[in-house]
Design a protein around this motif. Structure first.
Motif: not given
Length: 334
Positions: A161-166, A294-297, A312-317
């Protein structure tokens, strides 16, 4: 069961010459993996340091547990590895074939060798349900087809999963009485023990000994400035932790730079208090401050702790998924 004497190398029908992997092969071996990564776009790819560690891993014998197939010009076109932790009967198989050499039966030959080698290694160990475990990207149809054609069975799914940090980052904070402490060598051993305790009830996890832990926190991609523990102020006890890394090739592979959460754990007495979201929010702040896009995990999709929902609640997709197959080793292959 087979003995080590009956574990044969793949035959000449593969049009490759087979031998064990040596330290002198590291650069060419890594180049082979890079060719695979360019085509397969996996969620994770081995760094050169990972390959070096695989040859030096305690308990493994590269002469018996590694395999390299080279063409007539000496260029590596395929490889296989079998890893087995001390006292375990769960062997882990790694391998791959150069994209230009696929659909020739080479992957099947490597997998058959892995199964034979794994069966030979576990035959003298005590333990229930010995298996050869393999990981395949869900969008790699040839690898999936190979594993589906055997007696291996799907046992788990993992999602990258990843989440943009912008945008606006989560504001989750630690509970009162808790604080972050950036990773340092003086807490490394305490953290290793805390990790082993936190992961006792995690599917597929085995304790990390000092050697493997030193590799984890000494890896070239490990970022101690992004890694931390959560401690209870009154006692100093470690309640949770997050270890992070950065792959400098991530922009070329994924199209963005990414701070990656390698390990995230909360010890049982402190679960259910909102510590995990607070750690991920802190990790995002550190990633963004370092210029990451991005942040990933990665997450065990079937983890009963509800980790997927939290992410998912924190915005990771989701960006990719791995399918885990186990081949039983307590009987001869059919």
């Amino acid at each position: 069961m087979a003995s080590t004497d009956t574990v044969h190398l793949p035959g000449p029908q593969t049009q490759l010459a087979w031998r064990p992997i040596t330290p002198e092969d590291l650069d060419d071996w890594h180049a082979l993996i890079r060719r695979m990564v360019e085509v397969d776009k996996p969620g994770w790819a081995e760094d050169r340091a990972d390959l070096e560690h695989a040859l030096e891993r305690p308990g493994n014998d590269p002469e018996l547990d590694s395999l390299l197939g080279v063409d007539s010009g000496g260029v590596p076109r395929a490889f296989g590895l079998v890893n087995l932790n001390p006292d375990s009967v769960r062997a882990i198989g790694f391998g791959g074939v150069d994209p230009a050499w696929r659909r020739r039966g080479i992957g099947t030959a490597v997998y058959q060798w892995q199964a034979a080698r794994a069966r030979a290694r576990v035959q003298e160990r005590q333990g229930e349900d010995p298996v050869l475990r393999s990981y395949a990207e869900s969008d790699n149809p040839s690898h999936l087809a190979l594993l589906e054609s055997t007696d291996a069975r799907v046992v788990r799914y993992f999602t990258e999963m990843t989440r943009p940090l912008d945008g606006v980052l989560p504001a989750a904070e630690l509970p009162d009485g808790m604080e972050f402490r950036t990773f340092s060598e003086d807490i490394s051993e305490r953290l290793r023990l805390a990790h082993n305790e936190a992961f006792l009830d995690h599917w597929g996890s085995e304790p990390r000994d000092r050697e493997n832990w030193r590799f984890t926190v000494g890896h070239p991609q490990f970022r101690p400035d992004w890694s931390f523990v959560v401690t209870e102020k009154s006692s100093g006890d470690i309640a949770a932790y997050q270890l992070a890394s950065y792959d400098p090739e991530s922009p070329a592979i994924f199209g963005y730079s990414e701070g990656y959460t390698e390990l995230l754990g909360v010890l049982r007495p402190w679960r259910g208090k909102g510590i995990a979201p607070a750690m991920l929010a802190e990790a995002m702040r550190r990633f963004a401050a370092s210029g990451m896009e991005n942040a990933g995990l990665g997450v065990d999709t079937e983890n009963p702790s509800g980790a997927l929902r939290i992410y998912e609640q924190l915005g990771y997709r989701p960006v990719s998924r791995q399918v885990v197959y186990d081949l039983p080793l307590d009987t001869e292959p059919s």
